[in-house]
Design a protein around this motif. Structure first.
Motif, PDB file in Angstrom:
ATOM      1  N   ASP A  92      -1.741  -0.623 -12.063  1.00  0.00           N
ATOM      2  CA  ASP A  92      -1.436   0.499 -12.554  1.00  0.00           C
ATOM      3  C   ASP A  92      -2.458   0.636 -13.838  1.00  0.00           C
ATOM      4  O   ASP A  92      -2.401   1.976 -14.491  1.00  0.00           O
ATOM      5  N   ARG A 119       7.024   4.677 -14.191  1.00  0.00           N
ATOM      6  CA  ARG A 119       7.653   3.172 -14.544  1.00  0.00           C
ATOM      7  C   ARG A 119       8.521   3.287 -15.683  1.00  0.00           C
ATOM      8  O   ARG A 119       8.543   4.317 -16.632  1.00  0.00           O
ATOM      9  N   SER A 133       2.017   6.484 -15.651  1.00  0.00           N
ATOM     10  CA  SER A 133       1.656   5.503 -15.206  1.00  0.00           C
ATOM     11  C   SER A 133       1.379   4.442 -16.352  1.00  0.00           C
ATOM     12  O   SER A 133       0.710   5.030 -17.251  1.00  0.00           O
ATOM     13  N   GLN A 168       3.971  -2.291 -20.406  1.00  0.00           N
ATOM     14  CA  GLN A 168       5.421  -1.900 -20.064  1.00  0.00           C
ATOM     15  C   GLN A 168       6.352  -3.272 -20.675  1.00  0.00           C
ATOM     16  O   GLN A 168       7.083  -2.841 -21.475  1.00  0.00           O
ATOM     17  N   SER A 196      13.482  -4.427 -13.325  1.00  0.00           N
ATOM     18  CA  SER A 196      12.114  -4.129 -12.693  1.00  0.00           C
ATOM     19  C   SER A 196      11.106  -4.978 -13.080  1.00  0.00           C
ATOM     20  O   SER A 196       9.918  -4.962 -12.697  1.00  0.00           O
ATOM     21  N   TRP A 209       7.939  -5.431 -10.047  1.00  0.00           N
ATOM     22  CA  TRP A 209       6.816  -4.966 -10.322  1.00  0.00           C
ATOM     23  C   TRP A 209       6.162  -4.218  -8.736  1.00  0.00           C
ATOM     24  O   TRP A 209       5.860  -3.213  -8.710  1.00  0.00           O
ATOM     25  N   TYR A 213       8.205  -1.841  -6.731  1.00  0.00           N
ATOM     26  CA  TYR A 213       7.977  -0.474  -7.113  1.00  0.00           C
ATOM     27  C   TYR A 213       6.807   0.051  -6.915  1.00  0.00           C
ATOM     28  O   TYR A 213       6.883   1.287  -6.627  1.00  0.00           O
ATOM     29  N   SER A 214       5.742  -0.799  -6.934  1.00  0.00           N
ATOM     30  CA  SER A 214       4.385  -0.235  -6.694  1.00  0.00           C
ATOM     31  C   SER A 214       4.231   0.071  -5.526  1.00  0.00           C
ATOM     32  O   SER A 214       3.817   1.308  -4.876  1.00  0.00           O
TER      33      SER A 214
END
Length: 285
Positions: free
Chosen positions: A6, A52, A156, A162, A186, A190, A193-194
């Motif tokens: 990302d 995110r 993003s 993050q 989260s 990762w 979620y991607s």
């Protein structure tokens, strides 16, 4: 085959603070014009903010709404559904919060919870998830065809940035409330979620309701960029502001008021700050 990240291909330098503040003030003035156009013409605007955790959605929303009239601009950040809402059509509680004529509504997370956290954390069934992916484009097409200006933004951020922001929240007592158990979870999900985000885009990035990605490694840049895009993509027209003429104050002191000591006043705590400041200067001497 290398995994996609990302992180932007070219990490931009931090935006100069002076340039940021100057441009932000100009753009916020244009947002006031946009809102006035919405009110005057009975337009309806829906802005969906997704992305995110810790990607900068909240701070961007704060800058967008900072000078807007809350009577015709509201932020919707829905909690998890209650028992009654769980028995409704999934989109039903979001429909209730859509704008009426002359309103702007910003969804701080939206119906896309189903394609993100609910999908990854197992809060919905595969059947419910698949139904959402099929219905979301239809739902959004109905909104757009009915005249709603719909804008969808995905913030993003790289995993490194993050995590840095998560740590900064832990160290800041004013922002620890932003670090939820879902945020912590989260970190180790990762890739999940991607995958969920990529599949969501495949089904819901449509011609009528496209997704716009906001690179958010630098929050200042992301705020400027998303506000500018909103202003450029909604065909509003600026109007001359109605500036009222203020009358001269005429009658003063013509009525008898109760004595001030009869009222309760908030203690002047600020005076103690001035006292501390002077005491500090005395010690330095």
């Amino acid at each position: 085959m290398a995994k996609k990240s990302d992180a932007p291909a070219h990490r931009p330098a931090k935006l100069d603070k002076h340039a940021y503040e100057k441009e932000l003030k100009k753009l916020q003035a244009q947002l006031v014009d946009l809102q006035q156009w919405v009110v005057n013409n009975g337009e309806r605007v829906v802005i969906v903010m997704e992305g995110r955790d810790a990607a900068g959605k909240g701070s961007a929303i704060s800058r967008i709404t900072q000078y807007l009239n809350p009577r015709s601009c509201r932020v919707e950040a829905l909690p998890k559904p209650n028992e009654q809402e769980k028995g409704q059509w999934y989109f039903q509680r979001y429909i209730e919060r859509l704008p009426s004529a002359g309103e702007i509504v910003i969804f701080d997370r939206s119906w896309y919870n189903r394609a993100g956290v609910e999908r990854v954390m197992g809060f919905c069934t595969t059947k419910e998830y698949r139904r959402f992916l099929a219905q979301a484009p239809i739902f959004e097409r109905l909104l757009v065809e009915d005249g709603i200006h719909l804008r969808k933004y995905w913030f993003s951020v790289s995993p490194e940035e993050q995590l840095r922001r998560f740590h900064s929240r832990v160290d800041d007592p004013l922002r620890r409330w932003k670090l939820s158990p879902m945020d912590v979870e989260s970190i180790n999900r990762w890739d999940d979620y991607s995958k969920a985000k990529d599949e969501m885009f495949v089904h819901t990035d449509t011609v009528l309701a496209p997704w716009y990605t906001v690179e958010s490694e630098d929050k200042k840049r992301s705020r400027i960029n998303v506000i500018k895009h909103i202003l450029d993509s909604i065909p509003y027209e600026s109007s001359e502001p109605l500036i009222p003429e203020l009358p001269e104050r005429t009658q003063q002191g013509s009525i008898e008021r109760p004595p001030r000591q009869e009222f309760r006043y908030v203690p002047d705590y600020a005076a103690t700050l001035e006292k501390r400041k002077h005491q500090g200067k005395g010690k330095k001497r």
